[in-house]
Motif scaffolding. Structure first.
Motif, mmCIF file in Angstrom:
data_model
loop_
_atom_site.group_PDB
_atom_site.id
_atom_site.type_symbol
_atom_site.label_atom_id
_atom_site.label_comp_id
_atom_site.label_asym_id
_atom_site.label_seq_id
_atom_site.Cartn_x
_atom_site.Cartn_y
_atom_site.Cartn_z
ATOM 1 N N MET A 1 0.575 -1.147 -0.122
ATOM 2 C CA MET A 1 0.223 -0.013 0.257
ATOM 3 C C MET A 1 0.532 1.116 0.278
ATOM 4 O O MET A 1 0.768 2.276 -1.335
ATOM 5 N N ILE A 2 2.082 1.741 1.060
ATOM 6 C CA ILE A 2 2.861 2.343 0.968
ATOM 7 C C ILE A 2 3.411 2.409 -1.091
ATOM 8 O O ILE A 2 3.639 3.517 -1.093
ATOM 9 N N SER A 3 4.025 1.218 -1.356
ATOM 10 C CA SER A 3 4.678 1.831 -2.778
ATOM 11 C C SER A 3 3.521 1.967 -3.530
ATOM 12 O O SER A 3 3.482 3.184 -4.517
ATOM 13 N N SER A 4 2.523 1.866 -3.693
ATOM 14 C CA SER A 4 1.197 2.477 -4.055
ATOM 15 C C SER A 4 0.988 4.014 -4.040
ATOM 16 O O SER A 4 0.651 4.063 -5.107
ATOM 17 N N LEU A 5 1.329 4.212 -2.992
ATOM 18 C CA LEU A 5 1.127 5.912 -2.860
ATOM 19 C C LEU A 5 2.338 6.734 -3.187
ATOM 20 O O LEU A 5 1.813 7.513 -4.205
ATOM 21 N N VAL A 6 3.482 5.790 -3.562
ATOM 22 C CA VAL A 6 4.532 6.276 -4.026
ATOM 23 C C VAL A 6 4.839 6.300 -5.475
ATOM 24 O O VAL A 6 4.829 7.634 -5.904
ATOM 25 N N PHE A 7 4.043 5.359 -6.024
ATOM 26 C CA PHE A 7 4.217 5.463 -7.431
ATOM 27 C C PHE A 7 3.115 6.140 -7.568
ATOM 28 O O PHE A 7 2.830 6.517 -8.585
ATOM 29 N N GLY A 8 1.749 6.331 -7.091
ATOM 30 C CA GLY A 8 0.475 6.944 -7.400
ATOM 31 C C GLY A 8 1.437 8.764 -7.644
ATOM 32 O O GLY A 8 0.759 9.821 -7.980
ATOM 33 N N LEU A 9 1.762 9.494 -6.474
ATOM 34 C CA LEU A 9 2.722 10.541 -5.988
ATOM 35 C C LEU A 9 3.566 10.765 -7.374
ATOM 36 O O LEU A 9 3.206 11.866 -8.006
ATOM 37 N N PHE A 10 4.736 9.678 -8.089
ATOM 38 C CA PHE A 10 5.227 10.217 -9.326
ATOM 39 C C PHE A 10 4.484 10.034 -10.670
ATOM 40 O O PHE A 10 4.467 10.689 -11.550
ATOM 41 N N ALA A 11 3.129 9.461 -10.312
ATOM 42 C CA ALA A 11 1.890 9.348 -11.768
ATOM 43 C C ALA A 11 1.889 10.206 -11.634
ATOM 44 O O ALA A 11 1.793 11.242 -13.301
ATOM 45 N N CYS A 12 1.551 10.958 -10.576
ATOM 46 C CA CYS A 12 0.536 12.558 -10.886
ATOM 47 C C CYS A 12 1.786 13.465 -11.314
ATOM 48 O O CYS A 12 0.910 14.076 -11.877
ATOM 49 N N LEU A 13 2.672 13.485 -10.635
ATOM 50 C CA LEU A 13 3.353 14.133 -10.914
ATOM 51 C C LEU A 13 4.283 14.408 -12.560
ATOM 52 O O LEU A 13 4.372 15.545 -13.228
ATOM 53 N N CYS A 14 4.984 13.269 -13.263
ATOM 54 C CA CYS A 14 4.627 12.795 -14.453
ATOM 55 C C CYS A 14 3.591 13.702 -15.430
ATOM 56 O O CYS A 14 4.074 13.541 -16.662
ATOM 57 N N GLY A 15 2.754 12.614 -15.002
ATOM 58 C CA GLY A 15 1.413 13.403 -16.066
ATOM 59 C C GLY A 15 0.999 14.619 -15.847
ATOM 60 O O GLY A 15 0.752 15.184 -16.965
ATOM 61 N N MET A 16 1.246 15.874 -14.881
ATOM 62 C CA MET A 16 1.158 17.524 -14.771
ATOM 63 C C MET A 16 2.317 17.683 -15.673
ATOM 64 O O MET A 16 2.024 19.006 -16.866
ATOM 65 N N ILE A 17 3.460 17.134 -16.215
ATOM 66 C CA ILE A 17 4.575 17.065 -17.184
ATOM 67 C C ILE A 17 4.312 16.799 -18.893
ATOM 68 O O ILE A 17 3.953 17.830 -19.447
ATOM 69 N N GLY A 18 2.676 15.683 -18.362
ATOM 70 C CA GLY A 18 3.108 14.614 -19.843
ATOM 71 C C GLY A 18 1.712 16.048 -21.132
ATOM 72 O O GLY A 18 1.690 14.967 -21.694
ATOM 73 N N LEU A 19 1.041 15.968 -19.826
ATOM 74 C CA LEU A 19 -0.374 17.021 -20.173
ATOM 75 C C LEU A 19 0.117 17.797 -21.589
ATOM 76 O O LEU A 19 0.797 18.370 -21.259
ATOM 77 N N GLN A 20 -1.047 17.516 -22.445
ATOM 78 C CA GLN A 20 -0.870 18.210 -23.377
ATOM 79 C C GLN A 20 -1.501 19.898 -23.574
ATOM 80 O O GLN A 20 -0.684 20.624 -24.670
ATOM 81 N N CYS A 21 -1.711 19.004 -22.341
ATOM 82 C CA CYS A 21 -2.676 20.446 -21.999
ATOM 83 C C CYS A 21 -2.105 21.413 -20.993
ATOM 84 O O CYS A 21 -2.457 23.310 -21.196
ATOM 85 N N THR A 22 -0.520 21.898 -20.252
ATOM 86 C CA THR A 22 0.677 21.921 -19.561
ATOM 87 C C THR A 22 1.421 23.131 -20.582
ATOM 88 O O THR A 22 0.857 22.692 -21.715
ATOM 89 N N LYS A 23 1.821 23.769 -19.914
ATOM 90 C CA LYS A 23 2.694 24.542 -20.432
ATOM 91 C C LYS A 23 4.011 24.047 -20.349
ATOM 92 O O LYS A 23 5.165 24.592 -20.980
#
Length: 232
Positions: free
Chosen positions: A82-104
Motif C-alpha cells: 500500500m505504501i508503494s502504491s501511494l509512492v507510485f501514485g504520487l510520481f505518476a501525478c507529477l509526471c502526468g502534469m508534465i506530460g499532459l498536452q494542455c500544460t505549458k
C-alpha cells in the motif's frame, strides 16, 4: 482526441490515488461478524495499523499494533504494497502534469511530453496493481478465516474500506492504460539534402566563349589557297 483521452486518464489516476490514500488510513478494513457471535453489543474493526472496539453507545477505543515483527506476514506485506502504491501514485501525478498536452511545461517538445505521459501511465498501473494485490490478499485471509470451522479467534467480514480500495486500484489501472494509449510517437522529419548544382546562367558564364569565326580571307589557312604570284 488523444488529449481528451490523456486528460481523462490523468483524472482517473489522481482520483484512484486519493481513494487509496483514504483507504490506507480507514479503520474499517475488516469488521467483526455477528454470525455466531454471542456478544452483539460491541463491534471490533481493524486496519493495517490498529484495532478498535466500539459499543452500542458509540464509545470506541483504539489500540495500535505494538510490534511489527509480531504481525502476520500478509499484514506486513500489505503495508509495504500500500505504501508503494501511494509512492507510485504520487510520481505518476507529477509526471502526468508534465506530460499532459494542455500544460505549458516542456511546451513545444511533443516527444518529451509523450514520454512523460507514458511513464505516468506505467506508474499509475503499478500503483493500481500494488494496491489491488494488497487488498485482495487481505480479503482472502478474512474469507479463509471466516469459512474455517476450526479457527478459534474472532471472525471478521470484509469492511467497506476494502471496496473503496478496489475501486481506487481499478481507477489507477484504467487511468494508466488510457495515458499509455494516448501517446503518439512523433516521427522525425526526414533530413533534407541540398544538391550543389550550377544554375543555367552560371554554367553558361563559366563556359569559355566560343571563338568568333574569321572570314575566309582572314583565316590563317587562306594564304595557302593563292599562289605566290598573287602578291607580286
Amino acid at each position: 482526441m488523444s488529449a481528451i483521452v490523456e486528460t481523462v486518464g490523468f483524472f482517473f489516476g489522481v482520483s484512484g490515488s486519493v481513494m487509496l490514500g483514504i483507504t490506507l488510513f480507514n479503520a474499517n478494513w475488516r469488521v467483526s461478524s455477528v454470525d455466531g457471535n454471542v456478544i452483539t453489543t460491541s463491534t471490533l474493526f481493524e486496519n493495517l495499523w490498529m484495532s478498535c472496539a466500539t459499543d452500542s453507545t458509540g464509545v470506541y477505543n483504539c489500540r495500535d499494533f505494538q510490534s511489527l515483527l509480531a504481525l502476520s506476514g500478509y499484514l506486513q506485506a500489505s503495508r509495504a504494497l500500500m505504501i508503494s502504491s501511494l509512492v507510485f501514485g504520487l510520481f505518476a501525478c507529477l509526471c502526468g502534469m508534465i506530460g499532459l498536452q494542455c500544460t505549458k511545461v516542456a511546451d513545444g517538445n511533443a516527444a518529451l511530453k509523450g514520454k512523460f505521459a507514458t511513464v505516468a501511465g506505467a506508474l499509475s498501473i503499478f500503483a493500481g496493481l500494488c494496491a489491488g494485490i494488497s487488498i485482495s490478499w487481505y480479503a482472502f485471509n478474512i474469507t479463509s478465516e471466516f469459512f474455517n470451522p476450526l479457527y478459534p479467534g474472532t471472525k471478521y467480514e470484509i469492511g467497506p474500506a476494502l471496496y473503496l480500495g478496489w475501486s481506487g486500484a481499478l481507477l489507477d489501472i484504467v487511468g494508466g492504460a488510457l495515458m499509455c494509449c494516448s501517446y503518439k510517437q512523433v516521427t522525425k522529419s526526414k533530413s533534407k539534402y541540398t544538391y550543389n548544382y550550377r544554375s543555367t546562367n552560371t554554367a553558361s558564364a563559366a563556359k569559355p566563349a566560343p571563338q568568333t569565326a574569321l572570314p575566309r580571307y582572314e583565316s590563317s589557312n587562306s594564304i595557302s589557297k593563292y599562289g605566290k604570284n598573287a602578291y607580286v
